[in-house]
Scaffold this motif. Structure first.
Motif, mmCIF file in Angstrom:
data_model
loop_
_atom_site.group_PDB
_atom_site.id
_atom_site.type_symbol
_atom_site.label_atom_id
_atom_site.label_comp_id
_atom_site.label_asym_id
_atom_site.label_seq_id
_atom_site.Cartn_x
_atom_site.Cartn_y
_atom_site.Cartn_z
ATOM 1 N N GLY A 107 0.840 -1.209 0.000
ATOM 2 C CA GLY A 107 0.000 0.000 0.000
ATOM 3 C C GLY A 107 0.864 1.243 0.000
ATOM 4 N N LEU A 108 0.235 2.392 -0.125
ATOM 5 C CA LEU A 108 0.975 3.649 -0.145
ATOM 6 C C LEU A 108 1.567 3.947 1.227
ATOM 7 N N GLN A 109 2.585 4.802 1.225
ATOM 8 C CA GLN A 109 3.143 5.246 2.500
ATOM 9 C C GLN A 109 2.069 5.997 3.288
ATOM 10 N N GLY A 110 1.982 5.684 4.560
ATOM 11 C CA GLY A 110 0.995 6.357 5.400
ATOM 12 C C GLY A 110 -0.372 5.690 5.378
ATOM 13 N N ALA A 111 -0.505 4.622 4.595
ATOM 14 C CA ALA A 111 -1.810 3.947 4.495
ATOM 15 C C ALA A 111 -2.185 3.270 5.814
ATOM 16 N N GLY A 112 -1.145 2.917 6.586
ATOM 17 C CA GLY A 112 -1.422 2.241 7.853
ATOM 18 C C GLY A 112 -0.911 0.812 7.883
ATOM 19 N N LYS A 113 0.072 0.500 7.019
ATOM 20 C CA LYS A 113 0.581 -0.886 6.940
ATOM 21 C C LYS A 113 1.272 -1.326 8.217
ATOM 22 N N THR A 114 2.183 -0.487 8.709
ATOM 23 C CA THR A 114 2.967 -0.896 9.873
ATOM 24 C C THR A 114 2.048 -1.066 11.085
ATOM 25 N N THR A 115 1.135 -0.140 11.237
ATOM 26 C CA THR A 115 0.160 -0.236 12.327
ATOM 27 C C THR A 115 -0.659 -1.514 12.179
ATOM 28 N N LEU A 116 -1.077 -1.772 10.961
ATOM 29 C CA LEU A 116 -1.885 -2.967 10.686
ATOM 30 C C LEU A 116 -1.092 -4.238 10.970
ATOM 31 N N GLY A 118 1.055 -4.727 13.238
ATOM 32 C CA GLY A 118 0.982 -4.958 14.685
ATOM 33 C C GLY A 118 -0.388 -5.467 15.103
ATOM 34 N N LYS A 119 -1.423 -4.880 14.531
ATOM 35 C CA LYS A 119 -2.784 -5.283 14.895
ATOM 36 C C LYS A 119 -3.063 -6.732 14.499
ATOM 37 N N LEU A 120 -2.643 -7.051 13.296
ATOM 38 C CA LEU A 120 -2.864 -8.406 12.795
ATOM 39 C C LEU A 120 -2.056 -9.407 13.622
ATOM 40 N N GLN A 139 12.676 1.721 3.223
ATOM 41 C CA GLN A 139 12.604 2.976 2.487
ATOM 42 C C GLN A 139 12.343 4.159 3.408
ATOM 43 N N ARG A 140 11.341 3.974 4.226
ATOM 44 C CA ARG A 140 10.899 5.106 5.054
ATOM 45 C C ARG A 140 11.804 5.217 6.281
ATOM 46 N N PRO A 141 12.235 6.440 6.590
ATOM 47 C CA PRO A 141 13.057 6.607 7.785
ATOM 48 C C PRO A 141 12.340 6.014 8.993
ATOM 49 N N LEU A 258 -9.149 -1.966 5.036
ATOM 50 C CA LEU A 258 -9.494 -0.545 5.080
ATOM 51 C C LEU A 258 -8.949 0.023 6.369
ATOM 52 N N SER A 259 -8.120 1.049 6.271
ATOM 53 C CA SER A 259 -7.630 1.640 7.509
ATOM 54 C C SER A 259 -8.269 3.002 7.713
ATOM 55 N N LYS A 260 -8.173 3.484 8.920
ATOM 56 C CA LYS A 260 -8.685 4.798 9.327
ATOM 57 C C LYS A 260 -10.200 4.918 9.119
ATOM 58 N N LEU A 261 -10.880 3.814 9.325
ATOM 59 C CA LEU A 261 -12.349 3.847 9.221
ATOM 60 C C LEU A 261 -12.965 4.652 10.361
ATOM 61 N N ASP A 262 -12.139 5.011 11.334
ATOM 62 C CA ASP A 262 -12.635 5.833 12.443
ATOM 63 C C ASP A 262 -12.705 7.306 12.044
ATOM 64 N N GLY A 263 -12.101 7.657 10.907
ATOM 65 C CA GLY A 263 -12.087 9.067 10.508
ATOM 66 C C GLY A 263 -13.475 9.538 10.111
ATOM 67 N N ALA A 284 -10.802 -4.268 8.985
ATOM 68 C CA ALA A 284 -10.895 -2.815 9.080
ATOM 69 C C ALA A 284 -10.051 -2.360 10.257
ATOM 70 N N SER A 285 -9.346 -1.273 10.047
ATOM 71 C CA SER A 285 -8.512 -0.678 11.070
ATOM 72 C C SER A 285 -9.239 0.583 11.522
ATOM 73 N N THR A 286 -9.465 0.705 12.818
ATOM 74 C CA THR A 286 -10.379 1.767 13.248
ATOM 75 C C THR A 286 -9.779 2.690 14.305
ATOM 76 N N GLY A 287 -8.457 2.827 14.309
ATOM 77 C CA GLY A 287 -7.849 3.732 15.281
ATOM 78 C C GLY A 287 -6.361 3.467 15.386
ATOM 79 N N GLU A 288 -5.697 4.206 16.256
ATOM 80 C CA GLU A 288 -4.241 4.071 16.350
ATOM 81 C C GLU A 288 -3.807 2.980 17.325
HETATM 82 P P1 GDP Z 1 2.488 2.929 6.719
HETATM 83 O O1 GDP Z 1 3.361 4.020 6.162
HETATM 84 O O2 GDP Z 1 1.572 2.389 5.673
HETATM 85 O O3 GDP Z 1 3.246 1.867 7.426
HETATM 86 O O4 GDP Z 1 1.514 3.646 7.784
HETATM 87 P P2 GDP Z 1 1.575 3.687 9.370
HETATM 88 O O5 GDP Z 1 1.167 2.383 9.949
HETATM 89 O O6 GDP Z 1 2.879 4.244 9.802
HETATM 90 O O7 GDP Z 1 0.393 4.720 9.673
HETATM 91 C C1 GDP Z 1 0.451 6.083 9.287
HETATM 92 C C2 GDP Z 1 -0.238 6.926 10.329
HETATM 93 O O8 GDP Z 1 -1.609 6.617 10.390
HETATM 94 C C3 GDP Z 1 0.306 6.704 11.743
HETATM 95 O O9 GDP Z 1 0.331 7.952 12.393
HETATM 96 C C4 GDP Z 1 -0.707 5.775 12.390
HETATM 97 O O10 GDP Z 1 -0.786 5.945 13.781
HETATM 98 C C5 GDP Z 1 -1.991 6.224 11.715
HETATM 99 N N1 GDP Z 1 -2.983 5.161 11.604
HETATM 100 C C6 GDP Z 1 -2.813 3.897 11.119
HETATM 101 N N2 GDP Z 1 -3.984 3.204 11.140
HETATM 102 C C7 GDP Z 1 -4.921 4.057 11.636
HETATM 103 C C8 GDP Z 1 -6.339 3.937 11.892
HETATM 104 O O11 GDP Z 1 -7.002 2.923 11.663
HETATM 105 N N3 GDP Z 1 -6.964 5.054 12.394
HETATM 106 C C9 GDP Z 1 -6.286 6.209 12.656
HETATM 107 N N4 GDP Z 1 -6.981 7.230 13.148
HETATM 108 N N5 GDP Z 1 -4.965 6.347 12.431
HETATM 109 C C10 GDP Z 1 -4.281 5.295 11.935
#
Ligand code: GDP
Length: 307
Positions: A107-116, A118-120, A139-141, A258-263, A284-288
């Motif tokens: 996925g794109l940078q910032g999509a929420g992969k790394t967070t996901l 951990g969740k998974l 790639q990403r610092p 789907l990430s950031k469904l809490d937005g 679905a990812s719904t928060g940090e």
């Molecule tokens: P990556 O670049 O794809 O690995 O994205 P990251 O996992 O680093 O997430 C990018 C930003 O989005 C971070 O600040 C995360 O805390 C935030 N983030 C990831 N998933 C969610 C989510 O489901 N909800 C919200 N509100 N923020 C999220």
């Protein structure tokens, strides 16, 4: 997410409630309102067209049923079609017959992969699996460090390139080394240490680019994943479709998260991606927080929208 869409659909249906039977003009007016509500929610144009076309056809040919009044009948049709565009039945992860199951995230940078990741990992661990996280985003610092933090929180070990091994995070925080080599070594490590699932975090760029896609395809070819999950930020609006199509072509992903469904964004990505790519939404990812994670159920999501 979906608050506005939900309100608009609900008020559209409210207007129908007083009607004893629906004329073709009533149905057309309703379908027009549904179309506008979906477009305003950033649902992709072809998906809206198909959706409203099907709803109109079904509403026109609906049998008058004793149990449901006309408004309820339209709601039922819209509900069923929402479930269909969201992918129909939900399915679980494809687990390998011969472990480890390899799951690659893209996925794109910032999509929420790394967070996901951990969740998974946490979710799988809680189900009795023994996952290993693999840091192939070089790639990403600080991506490797971020995955280590996430792994620690999830209580799941992380395979990462370290000094003298595949490359190290230097003072800049950027890791050197080859992500394909790291990914392959991660899978081998999982096999030798008897982890039954490997989750590979990969690099994302701000926009889709050929080099990124090639790297993801190379990691895929080197690790033969059982599941390639495309993580998409549900807030990205109309860009969702082009991004999803590029990843579908580039890495042939097998499922969507789907990430950031809490937005409070309009949520069109959520409603377009499964239909446009033909791949199911699994989570679905719904928060940090690591626990802000749900198995995705199309029927529950449709009910939430029509609530
Ligand atoms: P990556 O670049 O794809 O690995 O994205 P990251 O996992 O680093 O997430 C990018 C930003 O989005 C971070 O600040 C995360 O805390 C935030 N983030 C990831 N998933 C969610 C989510 O489901 N909800 C919200 N509100 N923020 C999220």
């Amino acid at each position: 997410m979906f608050a506005t869409l939900s309100d608009r659909l609900t008020s559209t249906f409210k207007n129908l409630r007083t009607k004893g039977r629906l004329s073709e003009a009533d149905i057309d007016a309703t379908v027009r309102e549904i179309r506008r509500a979906l477009l305003d929610a950033d649902v992709a144009v072809p998906v809206v067209r198909e959706f409203t076309g099907t709803v109109r056809e079904r509403a026109l040919s609906a049998e008058v049923s004793g149990a449901l009044n006309p408004a309820q009948q339209v709601v039922k049709i819209v509900n069923e079609e929402l479930v269909a565009i969201l992918g129909g039945e939900s399915r679980g992860l494809n687990l390998a017959k011969n472990p480890p199951t390899v799951i690659m995230l893209a996925g794109l940078q910032g999509a929420g992969k790394t967070t996901l990741a951990g969740k998974l990992a946490l979710n799988l661990r809680q189900q009795g699996h023994t996952p290993l996280l693999v840091a192939a985003d070089l790639q990403r610092p600080n991506a490797v460090t971020q995955l280590k933090v996430v792994g620690e929180r999830a209580g799941v070990p992380v395979y990462a390139p370290d000094a003298g091994n595949q490359g190290a995070e230097g003072q800049s925080g950027v890791s050197t080394g080859d992500p394909v080599t790291v990914a392959r070594a991660g899978v081998e490590t999982a096999r030798s240490r008897q982890h039954d699932v490997v989750i590979i975090d990969t690099a994302g760029r701000l926009g889709v680019d050929a080099e990124l896609m090639q790297q993801a395809a190379d990691i895929r070819d080197a690790t033969s994943p059982d599941e390639i999950l495309f993580v998409i930020d549900a807030m990205i609006g109309q860009d969702a479709v082009a991004t999803a199509q590029a990843f579908a072509e580039g890495v042939s992903f097998t499922g969507v998260v789907l990430s950031k469904l809490d937005g409070d964004a309009r949520g069109g990505a959520a409603l377009s991606v499964a239909r446009v790519t033909g791949q199911p939404i699994l989570f679905a990812s719904t928060g940090e927080k690591l626990t802000d994670f749900e198995v995705f159920h199309p029927d529950r999501m449709a009910s939430r929208i029509l609530d």
